[in-house]
Design an enzyme around this catalytic site. Structure first.
Site, PDB file in Angstrom:
ATOM      1  CE1 TYR A 148      -4.551  -0.455   0.741  1.00  0.00           C
ATOM      2  CE2 TYR A 148      -4.094   1.876   0.973  1.00  0.00           C
ATOM      3  CZ  TYR A 148      -4.983   0.852   0.784  1.00  0.00           C
ATOM      4  OH  TYR A 148      -6.304   1.130   0.640  1.00  0.00           O
ATOM      5  CE  LYS A 218      -2.757 -15.276   2.077  1.00  0.00           C
ATOM      6  NZ  LYS A 218      -3.527 -16.546   1.958  1.00  0.00           N
ATOM      7  CG  ASP A 281      -6.611 -17.329   3.620  1.00  0.00           C
ATOM      8  OD1 ASP A 281      -5.815 -17.027   4.516  1.00  0.00           O
ATOM      9  OD2 ASP A 281      -6.490 -18.356   2.944  1.00  0.00           O
ATOM     10  CG  ASP A 305      -8.302  -1.040   2.340  1.00  0.00           C
ATOM     11  OD1 ASP A 305      -9.222  -0.386   2.848  1.00  0.00           O
ATOM     12  OD2 ASP A 305      -7.984  -0.949   1.146  1.00  0.00           O
TER      13      ASP A 305
END
Ligand code: NAI
Length: 410
Positions: A148, A218, A281, A305
């Site tokens: 980002y 992740k 996830d 986000d």
């Protein structure tokens, strides 16, 4: 002149602090006056005249451009620098080459490294899930790093070609599937950036008596960046009274599951924070399946986000979700509505001011004016619960009538 100051890591708030506010574009003109009136009423009620905010209007966005020819005038930046804390309505992103988002500029200028998003359900709000009341979490999203950060090179640009050649020649990277046409982005994640964010999350948990902190990442795929975030997060946990999932597993391996459960229960009874981590996830499934399990969440920029908007939707939408961008070290903090300028309803008196009003609750809490914060929040909760809402929440009140209902409650 009474200014809020940061002295030895502590925020010092005088009884009559000057606090700048930016009205905001579009619906900003509807929701900002509503927020100011509600905060003033709550402060007057809670402190009986002993405390009062001296609001200072600052120009930014379209209104600033019309009046000064500048979207973010230097006077505004100077005032924000000086006053530490501010609250703002939404700002339109100027369209055209060379304009940066004003929100991004503010975040970068003041190194507002934590995006803080408390998410909870208010009775009476329509939600797409069966038990939205089980959601009560605060997301700490890292705000300065990650993919980002905006370091990207366009497909087939000389920079992208040069970077790909360098990766191939000097780093032995051969897994770029389409090396002639790929765009390339860079993902910086550091222990410094991670640790200051995770510390802020722990401090929040302690200040609010919350006993579960989850690091979301992740790291299974991006071992050094997202895996680094997880590793550095657990390192920070050592500086706090914690019992981690690693402690749990170590006891389980040695003495069995019952002993591990007992140790965890004992740690929680002693007031320790249970720290675990979740792969992003899976976490997005868990917030739907077992939301009551989670309290404070610390995560990287991009994950944060997605997660904060998913959670906002779960409790009934961004129209009521507050947020703040904070540098917990310098004390600079900008509280804001999380929605945009809503050009489709601007000036029609239909806007829901709740997101900005709940941001003011965060601001009052941050200042230590918790009695006023509690008054605002209680008034909002009971007004919405009684079915007195703006159109977006299914009611028929105008922004002014909804605000009057809040003032009556206070
Ligand atoms: P938006 O959030 O302004 O609008 C999306 C939808 O939500 C619209 O249907 C709008 O009517 C509704 N909505 C938003 N706030 C509402 C409120 N308080 N009460 C009732 N309904 C509400 O998002 P959009 O249309 O993508 O963006 C419009 C402008 O806002 C753009 O210039 C964008 O850059 C800017 N923006 C600014 C943000 C900020 O300053 N923090 C955040 C998001 C967008």
């Amino acid at each position: 002149m009474a200014k809020i100051e940061m002295i030895d890591g502590q925020l010092k708030v005088p009884h009559n602090p000057e606090i700048p506010y930016i009205q905001g574009d579009g619906v900003g003109a509807d929701i900002s006056p509503a927020m100011l009136a509600v905060v003033d009423a709550a402060v007057a009620k809670a402190y009986q005249g002993e405390k009062q905010i001296q609001w200072q209007a600052l120009l930014a966005g379209e209104k600033a451009f019309q009046e000064t020819g500048d979207y973010l005038p230097s006077e505004t930046l100077a005032s924000l620098t000086e006053h530490l804390i501010a609250i703002k309505g939404p700002l339109m992103t100027p369209i055209g080459e060379g304009f940066r988002s004003l929100n991004v500029t503010l975040r970068q200028t003041f190194d507002l490294f934590a995006n803080v998003r408390p998410v909870e359900y208010f009775t009476g709000v329509a939600s797409p899930v069966k038990r939205p009341e089980q959601v009560k979490m605060t997301i700490f999203r890292e705000n300065t790093e990650d993919i980002y950060a905006g370091i990207e090179f366009e497909s087939e640009s000389p920079q992208a070609h040069r970077l790909i050649d360098l990766l191939k020649a000097d780093f032995g990277i051969h897994q770029i599937r389409f090396d002639q046409t790929s765009a390339i982005g860079i993902k910086p994640v550091s222990p410094d950036g991670t640790k200051r964010l995770v510390r802020a999350a722990f401090d929040h948990a302690i200040a609010n008596g919350q006993q579960r902190l989850t690091l979301v990442h992740k790291g299974n795929i991006m071992k050094f960046t997202e895996g680094g975030f997880k590793k550095w997060g657990y390192e920070v946990a050592k500086d706090y009274p914690t019992f981690t999932v690693n402690d749990f597993n170590a006891i389980k391996a040695k003495e069995g599951i019952e002993a591990a459960k007992t140790a965890k229960a004992t740690a929680l009874a002693e007031g320790k924070i249970y720290v675990d981590d979740a792969i992003a996830d899976n976490f997005l499934q868990q917030i739907l399946l077992n939301p009551s399990e989670y309290q404070v969440v610390a995560t990287l920029n991009l994950n944060g986000d997605y997660i904060s908007d998913a959670l906002a939707a779960q409790v009934g939408g961004i129209g009521i979700s507050p947020g703040a961008n904070i540098n917990f070290i310098t004390g600079h903090a900008i509280f804001e509505a999380t929605h945009g300028t809503a050009p489709d309803i601007a000036g029609l008196g239909l806007a829901n001011p709740s997101s900005l009003i709940l941001s003011s609750v965060m601001m009052l809490d941050f200042m230590g004016w918790t009695a006023a914060a509690a008054l605002v929040k209680a008034a909002l909760a009971s007004t919405i619960a009684s079915g007195q809402t703006t159109r977006d929440l299914g009611g028929d009140l105008s922004t002014t009538d909804f605000t009057q209902a809040l003032l009556d409650k206070i």
